[in-house]
Design an enzyme around this catalytic site. Structure first.
Site, PDB file in Angstrom:
ATOM      1  N   HIS A 146      23.508  70.854  68.536  1.00 22.61           N
ATOM      2  CA  HIS A 146      23.298  69.515  68.001  1.00 22.61           C
ATOM      3  C   HIS A 146      24.285  68.572  68.695  1.00 22.61           C
ATOM      4  O   HIS A 146      25.381  68.988  69.063  1.00 22.61           O
ATOM      5  CB  HIS A 146      23.586  69.573  66.487  1.00 22.61           C
ATOM      6  CG  HIS A 146      23.248  68.333  65.727  1.00 22.61           C
ATOM      7  ND1 HIS A 146      24.066  67.238  65.696  1.00 22.61           N
ATOM      8  CD2 HIS A 146      22.172  68.024  64.951  1.00 22.61           C
ATOM      9  CE1 HIS A 146      23.522  66.298  64.917  1.00 22.61           C
ATOM     10  NE2 HIS A 146      22.363  66.749  64.459  1.00 22.61           N
ATOM     11  N   ASP A 160      29.619  75.782  64.079  1.00 24.59           N
ATOM     12  CA  ASP A 160      28.879  74.722  63.409  1.00 24.59           C
ATOM     13  C   ASP A 160      27.946  75.401  62.407  1.00 24.59           C
ATOM     14  O   ASP A 160      26.940  75.993  62.784  1.00 24.59           O
ATOM     15  CB  ASP A 160      28.090  73.917  64.442  1.00 24.59           C
ATOM     16  CG  ASP A 160      27.203  72.856  63.800  1.00 24.59           C
ATOM     17  OD1 ASP A 160      27.089  72.827  62.555  1.00 24.59           O
ATOM     18  OD2 ASP A 160      26.609  72.059  64.548  1.00 24.59           O
ATOM     19  N   LYS A 194      23.546  68.385  53.154  1.00 23.11           N
ATOM     20  CA  LYS A 194      22.476  69.320  53.504  1.00 23.11           C
ATOM     21  C   LYS A 194      22.417  70.503  52.538  1.00 23.11           C
ATOM     22  O   LYS A 194      21.609  71.404  52.716  1.00 23.11           O
ATOM     23  CB  LYS A 194      22.688  69.854  54.931  1.00 23.11           C
ATOM     24  CG  LYS A 194      22.514  68.807  56.022  1.00 23.11           C
ATOM     25  CD  LYS A 194      22.614  69.455  57.399  1.00 23.11           C
ATOM     26  CE  LYS A 194      22.936  68.469  58.483  1.00 23.11           C
ATOM     27  NZ  LYS A 194      21.782  67.709  58.969  1.00 23.11           N
TER      28      LYS A 194
HETATM   29  C1  LIG Z   1      23.340  72.057  63.496  1.00 22.34           C
HETATM   30  C2  LIG Z   1      23.866  70.734  63.060  1.00 22.34           C
HETATM   31  N1  LIG Z   1      25.120  70.375  63.402  1.00 22.34           N
HETATM   32  C3  LIG Z   1      25.658  69.202  63.024  1.00 22.34           C
HETATM   33  C4  LIG Z   1      24.948  68.306  62.259  1.00 22.34           C
HETATM   34  C5  LIG Z   1      25.616  67.011  61.891  1.00 22.34           C
HETATM   35  O1  LIG Z   1      25.775  66.891  60.505  1.00 22.34           O
HETATM   36  P1  LIG Z   1      26.181  65.488  59.868  1.00 22.34           P
HETATM   37  O2  LIG Z   1      25.242  64.455  60.431  1.00 22.34           O
HETATM   38  O3  LIG Z   1      26.005  65.680  58.409  1.00 22.34           O
HETATM   39  O4  LIG Z   1      27.590  65.218  60.250  1.00 22.34           O
HETATM   40  C6  LIG Z   1      23.635  68.640  61.865  1.00 22.34           C
HETATM   41  C7  LIG Z   1      22.802  67.749  61.039  1.00 22.34           C
HETATM   42  O5  LIG Z   1      22.451  66.633  61.362  1.00 22.34           O
HETATM   43  C8  LIG Z   1      23.092  69.871  62.273  1.00 22.34           C
HETATM   44  O6  LIG Z   1      21.854  70.235  61.927  1.00 22.34           O
END
Ligand SMILES: Cc1ncc(COP(=O)(O)O)c(C=O)c1O
Ligand SMILES: Cc1ncc(COP(=O)(O)O)c(C=O)c1O
Lengths: 150, 416, 416, 150
Positions: free
Chosen positions: C130, C207, C233
């Site tokens: 991500h 992560d 989430k």
């Molecule tokens: C695998 C992964 N990493 C990081 C994130 C980032 O999370 P957030 O936007 O809640 O900081 C997400 C979700 O958007 C994700 O699915």
């Protein structure tokens, strides 16, 4: 608002048979721009040839959804042979249409097929799709000739 | 139309927590809003409505809920912008003023910073800064080699501007200071300092944590470049703060937190960044908290910022007048005009002990260094007792405070 | 004792939003929990209870409310710690996984970082990250000169470990990767990769955004050093995330955000820092959101993480089986065992258009690059349609999805 | 719990007449430590002289509230002449008392005046005050002689 109202026949037609989707060779004095929609990754490459304030040709290539493809096709049709001034006015009108802010009374006359996108304004996430090609046009025709932007 | 005065007794009813009792049935007298404010039902309802009806990831989905969440979040941004006289695209949601100030200090010391740091460059602060507007600059100074300089504080708790013309000089790259002191109640001459700093090309940052909740603030009139404040001190939820910046400044600043939703194009090797405000809002944002903050602003606007400022002035003036008649009690900070933070010392009784006696009476004040340790040193004390007032405080609350202090003096045998 | 299976129909009733309709009366089918989850009443009540009864600045006051707020906030930390098998002092509250990952990348590239960067050093990621676990490292690479390297992804959407012994080498200082892919549903072999990285002395960052909400995670068993995830989430509020770290690692890391409540002693010139977790929690924290997250964890534990994992596996297996019988539909990612993120392509219809038709039926999915643009390029697509499942989804939801896709094919005339 | 229960007479007495609050000159083999309570800025400087596992003298100076001053005074009284081992045990008992975890049955015998602080455990924000001097003691008597810690 339902699906049929948003995806007017005209839109689906342009999507299936996009016009001017065929990059003309770059000639001297031409401009090429490349735009991306960062929320979805859709892209368009657009080449324009402007001579004495008149858009002699607009061609494009791109990847994207029905809305972005169809609206770029419509835009290209309207822009061929238009003056830069007129094309910017068209772009402004199309932007107003997309912002759902209402358009001038003769909008359907000047936007022609473009007016079919009125329903898209109801779906904020799709507005960027409809604008992709138009923003590329605006960018291209307000640049100095010979510029290539990545 | 907001009225020119307010009825705190009636407003209090909107704040469920203020109806509770503490320490075995004592009526709560909450005089710690400078640390964090209480929340009206209207704010809690707004957050709840977001979660129960519109919750989805803003900017990320093409479905109806995502549209609604985006609208709620962006609508909150508009509310904040108009509250401080800013453009919508100039408002960045952070988690707190602390994050806002760190964002600025990190971004302005990154490789792509609009400031290209040179040896001998200076960052000018004041002796009355909260740690949140001090330590980020100490860290910046480690990264850039910049020297920190400080506008001193007079015995009355005002900024001492005697040497301001040498303190602000051609080496000054940033001036960052607090609008209102969280300890002394001092309100600083923002426009004058900002103009002096701009004359030498410095960037002006304002810590507005203790002003935006309490008075009408207009960023244009203040003539500053960047401003930070926290939602939780202005009836809003915890977990939301704001950084405002002039668009041209924000546009020149590299991102701070990076991740989703702040990029244009990403490859494995590199990324290009969106325009502000998105550039500074990586990740799924604190949507419900932004919505709650907008509701808090709506509440404040309904009551009227001028009425709030006048009400607090009333309370603090009355409190000072009464404290000054008490033997052994010293009020720190200027006589007025001033903000609502009221620090005082009680001879022979440590602030912790004053606070304990007040707490026993149900009166919540703050004791300690108030995250402004250097300012404590400036006044030669380890700590103070601090009462802070807000729109829901009453003259009765002031009376309770005064009696509580008297009780402390009796208890510790220092009353004459 | 949590049951070994769950009844999604019954659980659904705890989620007010799931009862609403969209697009002119269509029943909502929410298949976008991978972006953000819905919240049960229990979580909303816990936040509200904090605000209505215990709200005050944690760690900062000596009055009863401040004590209660501190207890609520620190109690939430204990809940999170025990949920992931950690020590309480190893849990840091951030605003999001994005902040958690940035915290790590900034701290590990600061002057006082436990890693002293040398020319040629490498940070190893994967092609399926991500943006939140990619761009912070690109930025770190700009600051430190470290090279980014990537574990490739096979056509099946698994990590390609063929060259792992050269990818993980004595120049590798950090390995950071996702536990479960938010696009492909792939679950990566954490322990194996962590052990290989530790053998060369690298720090291992996980992560866990897409794993902690969906399955029992034990940080010790995983053998990692640092781990990030987001509250929103996993049924929790927006505006709260977690960074977990082994205490020895956290203790060796310099602070990231600086300000109040994270210091020992402060002078105008310098400051010394508290021990973790305080060192990393500057400012008045997101107390209500931490409390809400603890309530979310309580809810998940009552249902049972194993029951949740099994339920989602059920749904995704059934969805894949049905999709694979549909002409013109391609599922990305591994067959199984896998997580609940399900990306697919429909021949001749752009994901935006698929999503639009589904939305018209009340079905909320996500379309686009899912903040994993490099992975999209790896598969030669601009975007996918993604459905994600959670404990409140039913087999009926899967059926709706399948009919929706069929409708899209009919609408765009691509059904054979 | 009320004010009178927390501020026992013994505490107020020690506060008004703190014992051993008078730093002895540093002699060779002595240890000096300086502790600060970061949440409120209270400070204590403590000097200890340990010979063959026995604390020959503890003196201190400091700034702080009634609780921190009184508890440091009580601590200094108890520590004089104690073995390091005993002093550490006392410290452990006092810590338990402050954590409200219950103490050994003979706690009031060994903690003497220290037991008066039991009520402080009800006020988490004040526990750090009560511990300030004790933590300084523990630090001092587990160091190598001659160390001065700022
Ligand atoms: C695998 C992964 N990493 C990081 C994130 C980032 O999370 P957030 O936007 O809640 O900081 C997400 C979700 O958007 C994700 O699915
Ligand atoms: C003047 C001032 N600046 C900064 C802060 C920091 O705000 P926060 O802790 O909400 O980030 C505060 C409050 O604690 C404050 O009073």
């Amino acid at each position: 608002m339902n699906l049929e109202k948003m995806y007017q026949e005209i839109i689906l037609d342009h999507y299936k048979h996009p016009q001017f989707k065929n990059l003309a060779p770059m000639v001297s004095g031409g401009v090429e721009v490349h735009h991306i929609n960062p929320t979805c990754g859709d892209e368009v490459t657009l080449r324009a040839q402007v001579v004495d304030g008149v858009i002699e040709s607009v061609t494009w290539d791109g990847l994207g959804c029905s809305i972005s493809q169809a609206s770029t096709s419509v835009m290209a049709g309207l822009a061929q042979g238009a003056t830069v001034e007129n094309a910017l006015e068209l772009t402004a009108q199309f932007l107003l249409l997309m912002q759902g802010k209402g358009v001038s009374t003769d909008a359907d006359e000047i936007l022609e097929d473009g007016i079919a996108f009125a329903g898209v304004a109801q779906y904020p996430a799709r507005v960027k799709c409809a604008l992709l090609g138009w923003m590329a046009l605006k960018d291209a025709i307000t640049r100095e000739p010979g510029e290539i932007n990545e | 139309m907001p009225a020119s005065s307010l009825n705190a007794e009636i407003l209090k009813q909107d704040f469920p927590l203020l109806g509770r009792t503490v320490r075995g049935g004592k009526k709560l007298v909450y005089l710690d809003s400078g640390a964090t404010s209480q929340k009206p039902t209207q704010v809690l309802e707004a957050e709840r409505d977001f979660y129960e009806n519109h919750n989805a990831a803003a900017h990320r989905g093409a479905h109806q809920l995502a549209e609604e969440a985006t609208e709620a979040f962006e609508g909150a941004r508009e509310v904040v912008a108009s509250f401080i006289g800013a453009q919508t695209r100039e408002v960045i949601f952070t988690k707190s003023a602390t994050e806002s100030l760190n964002l600025v200090a990190y971004s302005l010391s990154a490789a792509e910073s609009p400031i290209q740091w040179r040896p001998g460059d200076e960052v000018l602060l004041t002796e009355m800064e909260h740690h949140a507007n001090l330590i980020p600059w100490q860290e910046l100074s480690k990264r850039t080699g910049a020297h920190l300089r400080f506008i001193p504080v007079t015995d009355d708790g005002e900024l001492d501007l005697t040497d301001i013309d040498t303190l602000i000089n051609e080496k000054t790259r940033i001036l960052s200071f607090t609008h209102a002191s969280n300890v002394l109640g001092t309100v600083n001459p923002v426009r004058r300092l900002a103009d002096l700093a701009h004359a030498v090309g410095a960037i002006v940052v304002l810590d507005a944590c203790q002003s935006v909740p309490h008075e009408a603030v207009d960023v244009t009139a203040l003539g500053i470049d960047l401003m930070a404040f926290s939602g939780h001190k202005m009836l809003g939820p915890t977990g939301v703060g704001v950084l405002w910046g002039r668009f041209e400044i924000l546009e020149s600043m590299p991102p701070f937190l990076t991740g989703g939703s702040m990029i244009e194009v990403v490859t494995l090797e590199s990324a290009t960044y969106s325009l502000p405000p998105k550039r500074f809002e990586a990740g799924v944002p604190n949507m419900a908290q932004a919505v709650g903050l907008a509701a808090a602003i709506g509440y404040l606007q309904d009551v009227g910022m001028h009425a709030i400022a006048r009400h607090e002035e009333d309370l603090v003036t009355s409190a000072i007048a009464q404290l000054e008649t008490m033997p052994g009690v010293t009020v720190l900070g200027p006589a007025g005009p001033r903000g609502g933070a009221l620090s005082f010392l009680v001879d022979g009784i440590h602030p912790h002990d004053v606070g304990q006696v007040l707490d026993d009476d149900g009166i919540a004040v703050r004791v300690g260094h108030h995250c402004a340790w250097p300012l404590m040193r400036r006044f030669g004390v380890a700590a103070t007792t601090r009462a802070t007032f807000y729109l829901y405080n009453t003259h009765e609350d002031v009376t309770s405070l005064i009696s509580g202090i008297r009780r402390a003096q009796e208890f510790f045998g220092t009353s004459s």
